[in-house]
Scaffold this active site. Sequence first.
Site, PDB file in Angstrom:
ATOM      1  N   THR A 121       7.070  -1.928   6.964  1.00  9.90           N
ATOM      2  CA  THR A 121       5.960  -1.064   6.552  1.00  9.90           C
ATOM      3  C   THR A 121       5.097  -0.791   7.781  1.00  9.90           C
ATOM      4  O   THR A 121       4.531  -1.712   8.365  1.00  9.90           O
ATOM      5  CB  THR A 121       5.131  -1.769   5.451  1.00  9.90           C
ATOM      6  OG1 THR A 121       6.011  -2.073   4.365  1.00  9.90           O
ATOM      7  CG2 THR A 121       3.991  -0.899   4.961  1.00  9.90           C
ATOM      8  N   ASN A 208       2.087   1.031  -2.743  1.00  5.50           N
ATOM      9  CA  ASN A 208       1.522  -0.314  -2.863  1.00  5.50           C
ATOM     10  C   ASN A 208       0.033  -0.271  -3.213  1.00  5.50           C
ATOM     11  O   ASN A 208      -0.445  -1.080  -4.012  1.00  5.50           O
ATOM     12  CB  ASN A 208       1.755  -1.107  -1.572  1.00  5.50           C
ATOM     13  CG  ASN A 208       3.125  -1.777  -1.563  1.00  5.50           C
ATOM     14  OD1 ASN A 208       3.898  -1.630  -2.502  1.00  5.50           O
ATOM     15  ND2 ASN A 208       3.432  -2.505  -0.506  1.00  5.50           N
ATOM     16  N   PHE A 249       2.441  -3.137 -14.236  1.00  5.97           N
ATOM     17  CA  PHE A 249       1.301  -3.480 -13.379  1.00  5.97           C
ATOM     18  C   PHE A 249      -0.039  -3.325 -14.084  1.00  5.97           C
ATOM     19  O   PHE A 249      -1.029  -2.933 -13.502  1.00  5.97           O
ATOM     20  CB  PHE A 249       1.369  -2.703 -12.046  1.00  5.97           C
ATOM     21  CG  PHE A 249       2.364  -3.341 -11.120  1.00  5.97           C
ATOM     22  CD1 PHE A 249       3.716  -3.221 -11.371  1.00  5.97           C
ATOM     23  CD2 PHE A 249       1.957  -4.111 -10.051  1.00  5.97           C
ATOM     24  CE1 PHE A 249       4.653  -3.861 -10.568  1.00  5.97           C
ATOM     25  CE2 PHE A 249       2.885  -4.753  -9.235  1.00  5.97           C
ATOM     26  CZ  PHE A 249       4.228  -4.622  -9.501  1.00  5.97           C
ATOM     27  N   LEU A 250      -0.010  -3.651 -15.373  1.00  7.85           N
ATOM     28  CA  LEU A 250      -1.250  -3.647 -16.156  1.00  7.85           C
ATOM     29  C   LEU A 250      -1.499  -5.039 -16.731  1.00  7.85           C
ATOM     30  O   LEU A 250      -2.134  -5.169 -17.768  1.00  7.85           O
ATOM     31  CB  LEU A 250      -1.157  -2.613 -17.280  1.00  7.85           C
ATOM     32  CG  LEU A 250      -1.287  -1.140 -16.868  1.00  7.85           C
ATOM     33  CD1 LEU A 250      -1.150  -0.233 -18.079  1.00  7.85           C
ATOM     34  CD2 LEU A 250      -2.608  -0.867 -16.154  1.00  7.85           C
ATOM     35  N   GLN A 251      -0.972  -6.044 -16.057  1.00 10.31           N
ATOM     36  CA  GLN A 251      -1.183  -7.405 -16.515  1.00 10.31           C
ATOM     37  C   GLN A 251      -2.463  -7.931 -15.862  1.00 10.31           C
ATOM     38  O   GLN A 251      -2.478  -8.177 -14.644  1.00 10.31           O
ATOM     39  CB  GLN A 251      -0.003  -8.257 -16.083  1.00 10.31           C
ATOM     40  CG  GLN A 251       0.398  -9.266 -17.125  1.00 10.31           C
ATOM     41  CD  GLN A 251       1.619 -10.014 -16.634  1.00 10.31           C
ATOM     42  OE1 GLN A 251       2.648  -9.418 -16.333  1.00 10.31           O
ATOM     43  NE2 GLN A 251       1.483 -11.309 -16.527  1.00 10.31           N
ATOM     44  N   ALA A 252      -3.499  -8.069 -16.687  1.00 16.06           N
ATOM     45  CA  ALA A 252      -4.766  -8.561 -16.140  1.00 16.06           C
ATOM     46  C   ALA A 252      -4.610 -10.030 -15.759  1.00 16.06           C
ATOM     47  O   ALA A 252      -3.841 -10.762 -16.374  1.00 16.06           O
ATOM     48  CB  ALA A 252      -5.867  -8.396 -17.182  1.00 16.06           C
ATOM     49  N   GLY A 257      -1.879 -10.796  -4.923  1.00 15.08           N
ATOM     50  CA  GLY A 257      -1.801 -11.506  -3.642  1.00 15.08           C
ATOM     51  C   GLY A 257      -0.484 -11.170  -2.979  1.00 15.08           C
ATOM     52  O   GLY A 257       0.111 -10.130  -3.242  1.00 15.08           O
ATOM     53  N   CYS A 260       2.135  -8.309   0.856  1.00 10.54           N
ATOM     54  CA  CYS A 260       2.170  -6.839   0.926  1.00 10.54           C
ATOM     55  C   CYS A 260       0.901  -6.154   0.430  1.00 10.54           C
ATOM     56  O   CYS A 260       0.251  -5.445   1.190  1.00 10.54           O
ATOM     57  CB  CYS A 260       3.381  -6.331   0.155  1.00 10.54           C
ATOM     58  SG  CYS A 260       4.918  -7.065   0.726  1.00 10.54           S
TER      59      CYS A 260
HETATM   60  C1  UGA Z   1       5.185  -5.463  -3.727  1.00  9.73           C
HETATM   61  C2  UGA Z   1       5.688  -4.186  -4.404  1.00  9.73           C
HETATM   62  O1  UGA Z   1       5.712  -4.349  -5.817  1.00  9.73           O
HETATM   63  C3  UGA Z   1       7.093  -3.810  -3.906  1.00  9.73           C
HETATM   64  O2  UGA Z   1       7.474  -2.563  -4.484  1.00  9.73           O
HETATM   65  C4  UGA Z   1       7.052  -3.672  -2.379  1.00  9.73           C
HETATM   66  O3  UGA Z   1       8.350  -3.382  -1.860  1.00  9.73           O
HETATM   67  C5  UGA Z   1       6.560  -4.968  -1.764  1.00  9.73           C
HETATM   68  O4  UGA Z   1       5.243  -5.278  -2.297  1.00  9.73           O
HETATM   69  C6  UGA Z   1       6.492  -4.782  -0.279  1.00  9.73           C
HETATM   70  O5  UGA Z   1       5.706  -3.939   0.177  1.00  9.73           O
HETATM   71  O6  UGA Z   1       7.300  -5.381   0.442  1.00  9.73           O
HETATM   72  P1  UGA Z   1       5.573  -8.097  -4.073  1.00  9.73           P
HETATM   73  O7  UGA Z   1       4.464  -8.277  -3.087  1.00  9.73           O
HETATM   74  O8  UGA Z   1       6.817  -8.877  -3.934  1.00  9.73           O
HETATM   75  O9  UGA Z   1       6.025  -6.542  -4.117  1.00  9.73           O
HETATM   76  O10 UGA Z   1       4.968  -8.473  -5.489  1.00  9.73           O
HETATM   77  P2  UGA Z   1       4.557  -7.727  -6.843  1.00  9.73           P
HETATM   78  O11 UGA Z   1       5.504  -8.084  -7.904  1.00  9.73           O
HETATM   79  O12 UGA Z   1       4.295  -6.310  -6.632  1.00  9.73           O
HETATM   80  O13 UGA Z   1       3.173  -8.485  -7.166  1.00  9.73           O
HETATM   81  C7  UGA Z   1       2.082  -8.430  -6.258  1.00  9.73           C
HETATM   82  C8  UGA Z   1       0.898  -9.151  -6.849  1.00  9.73           C
HETATM   83  O14 UGA Z   1       0.349  -8.453  -7.946  1.00  9.73           O
HETATM   84  C9  UGA Z   1       1.196 -10.563  -7.347  1.00  9.73           C
HETATM   85  O15 UGA Z   1       0.173 -11.446  -6.932  1.00  9.73           O
HETATM   86  C10 UGA Z   1       1.185 -10.421  -8.860  1.00  9.73           C
HETATM   87  O16 UGA Z   1       0.801 -11.605  -9.509  1.00  9.73           O
HETATM   88  C11 UGA Z   1       0.144  -9.330  -9.037  1.00  9.73           C
HETATM   89  N1  UGA Z   1       0.293  -8.559 -10.298  1.00  9.73           N
HETATM   90  C12 UGA Z   1       1.389  -7.796 -10.487  1.00  9.73           C
HETATM   91  C13 UGA Z   1      -0.716  -8.622 -11.244  1.00  9.73           C
HETATM   92  O17 UGA Z   1      -1.737  -9.317 -11.083  1.00  9.73           O
HETATM   93  N2  UGA Z   1      -0.570  -7.871 -12.393  1.00  9.73           N
HETATM   94  C14 UGA Z   1       0.509  -7.090 -12.613  1.00  9.73           C
HETATM   95  O18 UGA Z   1       0.554  -6.424 -13.693  1.00  9.73           O
HETATM   96  C15 UGA Z   1       1.512  -7.053 -11.651  1.00  9.73           C
END
Ligand code: UGA
Length: 426
Positions: A121, A208, A249-252, A257, A260
């Site tokens: 990125t 992101n 991605f609407l999970q409060a 963290g 990324c």
């Molecule tokens: C994220 C993106 O989702 C990927 O598409 C992207 O490729 C990646 O970054 C990157 O740039 O390399 P990642 O960091 O592995 O992926 O994790 P996510 O599943 O996106 O979750 C990120 C954070 O959001 C976590 O702390 C998770 O607990 C939080 N989250 C996610 C929430 O609090 N609520 C949600 O509804 C979803």
Amino acid sequence: MNVGVIGAGYVGLTISAVFAKWGHDVYCVEKEDEKVEDLKAGRIPIYEPGLEEWIKESLEKGKLVFTTDLAEAVKACHLLFIAVGTPEGPNGEPNLDFIEQIINELVPLITQPKIIVTKSTVPIGTNEWIKNKLIHAGVRSQFITVVSNPEFLREGTAIHDMCQPDKIIIGTDQVEAVEQLKELYQEINAPYLITSLAGAEMIKYTANSFLAMKISFINEIARICDAYQVDVTEVAKGIGMDPRIGSSFLQAGLGYGGSCFPKDVKALEYAAKQKEITPHLLQATQLINEEQLSLYCQKLRKSLTNFPDVSIAVWGATFKPNTDDIRNSQAVKLINLLTRKGCRVHVYDPVASISIQEVTVHSSIYESIKGRDGLVIATEWEMFHTVDWTLISKWMKGKVVLDCRNVIDPLLLKEHGFEYVGVGRP
Ligand code: UGA
């Protein structure tokens, strides 16, 4: 096809494993000797479901080679992927030192046409800068095609996300590069979007940041739900049924963290400010995320009368489930905050190995709660759904459960005599 992958981090290892599984011959280059020795022996430095098996299988078949020798990979491969880290710099700008180092090393090695594909990125304009830097250093311009091909895989589901993406973004104006990448990705059934170099770079940051904004938005709604005794999970479900909004991605919860979202939102904020644009939404997204920690600390204070002179179990330390990654983890930040306030914190995480001063780390989930005044669920690991609440109720001293990820059914806890505090859940 012969494919070179430079960098054996999360993205580099995943794409190497998947390319090799598809039958390509992969040269994965990593500069750390020790890491390469481990990888050659099938020892994978990260916890990612399925990755170790795929890597071992390809090593045995001879389809995947780990090496410290960049020259070997450049000589063998027409396609060279850059998948090195771009960590956060002091002012929020991404640090491009690793990229620059690779480009410098590539200069004397490119003596034939190569397609350099950036997976890392990188800020808007970086791929153009890579091309110019190579040319200014003496590489013949007809030998270089630079492509931006951002990756959208998530930790924990990396292989699935790479094999079944919803789109493939290719930033380039070179038809040959598009054809080569289409051949490489022929196992994938997903639409292609061909863009400019900068367009592809911007898509990655925007994606992101938008997802992070969605999380902060629902966390703000959860605060309002809390005040009005409305269940935010119902609200998220209701609005998510509208395809214009979408349910993901609407999970409060405790906030986002990882390596990324925090970095990329900050980087886009930095990029906007460089052009004298005030990025209000990006700033609010980050502010809400930071505030989640003190908010949930206050919730605990409200429920535990002796706070901070209390003993608390915290379940979950990783930034999300199904990973061992604790980088920028909201759970770890909460653990640190509670410790700083003077609470005695006992942590259990099924995978992460953590060591935090003044924090007791347990390898048994039930040991972690014995004699505690309260329990905080900070990461939504699947196993927390199936614990024995009768036992926990017997062994805990207090009866407060702060469920920062809305993992547990409040009624179930009430039946066991607990005081349940969730995220926007009456
Ligand atoms: C994220 C993106 O989702 C990927 O598409 C992207 O490729 C990646 O970054 C990157 O740039 O390399 P990642 O960091 O592995 O992926 O994790 P996510 O599943 O996106 O979750 C990120 C954070 O959001 C976590 O702390 C998770 O607990 C939080 N989250 C996610 C929430 O609090 N609520 C949600 O509804 C979803």
